[in-house]
Structure formats: structure tokens, C-alpha cells
Design a protein around this motif. Structure first.
Motif, mmCIF file in Angstrom:
data_model
loop_
_atom_site.group_PDB
_atom_site.id
_atom_site.type_symbol
_atom_site.label_atom_id
_atom_site.label_comp_id
_atom_site.label_asym_id
_atom_site.label_seq_id
_atom_site.Cartn_x
_atom_site.Cartn_y
_atom_site.Cartn_z
ATOM 1 N N ARG A 1 0.000 -4.622 -0.790
ATOM 2 C CA ARG A 1 0.412 -4.691 -2.193
ATOM 3 C C ARG A 1 -0.676 -5.350 -3.042
ATOM 4 O O ARG A 1 -0.975 -4.905 -4.154
ATOM 5 N N ALA A 2 -1.314 -6.400 -2.509
ATOM 6 C CA ALA A 2 -2.361 -7.112 -3.247
ATOM 7 C C ALA A 2 -3.552 -6.197 -3.524
ATOM 8 O O ALA A 2 -4.083 -6.181 -4.635
ATOM 9 N N ILE A 3 -3.946 -5.451 -2.529
ATOM 10 C CA ILE A 3 -5.091 -4.554 -2.712
ATOM 11 C C ILE A 3 -4.746 -3.449 -3.711
ATOM 12 O O ILE A 3 -5.549 -3.128 -4.578
ATOM 13 N N GLU A 4 -3.529 -2.917 -3.622
ATOM 14 C CA GLU A 4 -3.091 -1.906 -4.602
ATOM 15 C C GLU A 4 -3.136 -2.482 -6.016
ATOM 16 O O GLU A 4 -3.615 -1.827 -6.949
ATOM 17 N N GLU A 5 -2.637 -3.713 -6.185
ATOM 18 C CA GLU A 5 -2.615 -4.363 -7.498
ATOM 19 C C GLU A 5 -4.032 -4.629 -7.993
ATOM 20 O O GLU A 5 -4.357 -4.396 -9.159
#
Length: 140
Positions: free
Chosen positions: A128-132
């Protein structure tokens, strides 16, 4: 604050590198003084492979780290809350404080150690962090 641990930095780097993450360490030039030979050899190897970035003397290393990580759509592994960075950049009128705080909350993974075992925050969602981070990077 806690004493700077070169071994801790190397252990954390190995943790992520062995799991296939692209890792880059940012370190102020002043940290390279008075380093044990074995640590210096490891740091020089990382530097030679582009995995260690030495920030110039007198420059603010957090600025390099944050700028690079945001441009690359990456994640910061740090216990630093970057309050001084937020204050400094807001004073200069450069930082969109709200968007930075949103990015930081999503894309900063805290950690601890159990002896020499690196323990990233188990509640942190790397996918999720990388997507964000990538989403915010593409949105400017």
C-alpha cells in the motif's frame, strides 16, 4: 537521542536487500569520520555500487533523502518524524505541508531491533505504501 549504529544501518539494509527491495542509504559525510575499518569497507562497497549516497558537509541530509524517495516513489525506513524538515521547508515556503504529511504517514516505516534482529513495524503495509508513494509521485 540514541547513538548512531552503523551496524544497525547495515542490518536494516541487508534485511530489505535480501527480500528483493531496491535500497539506498543516505548518510551525512560527517558520519564517515572515525569509522571502524570493517564498517568503512562495507560502506565503501555500498558506495561503489550506488547503494550509499553521501550528502555533502553542511548540507541537510533529510532533504536529500526525502527528495530522492519521493521522486522514486519509494518508502523511507526511519524512526525520524521529520519535524525539523517540515519546519525548515515550510519556512522556506517550499513544502506543501499537508501533502507531505499524508505521504509521510503512508510511506515511512518505523522499526526496532531485538538484539541484532531488525524488526520493521509489523503493521506497516509495504504494498500500500509503495502504491501511495508512486501515486503521489505521478501527481507531482
Amino acid at each position: 537521542g540514541q547513538k548512531y549504529s552503523y551496524q544497525g544501518v547495515l542490518i536494516a539494509f541487508s534485511f530489505f536487500f535480501q527480500r528483493g527491495f531496491r535500497c539506498v542509504i543516505f548518510m551525512p559525510e560527517s558520519r564517515l569520520r572515525d569509522v571502524d575499518r570493517s564498517v568503512k569497507d562495507q560502506l565503501e562497497l555500498l558506495l561503489a555500487h550506488g547503494l550509499l549516497v553521501i550528502t555533502p558537509p553542511g548540507d541537510y541530509d533529510d532533504a536529500y533523502l526525502v527528495d530522492y524517495t519521493r521522486k522514486q516513489g519509494g518508502v523511507v525506513v526511519s524512526n525520524d518524524q521529520f519535524r525539523d524538515y517540515i519546519r525548515q521547508e515550510a519556512t522556506r515556503g517550499i513544502l506543501k505541508e499537508t501533502s507531505f504529511k499524508v505521504w509521510l504517514e503512508s510511506c515511512r516505516c518505523s522499526y526496532t531491533f531485538a538484539g541484532n534482529e531488525f524488526l520493521p513495524n509489523p503493521a506497516f503495509d509495504f504494498d500500500r505504501a509503495i502504491e501511495e508513494s508512486v501515486r503521489q509521485t505521478s501527481n507531482g
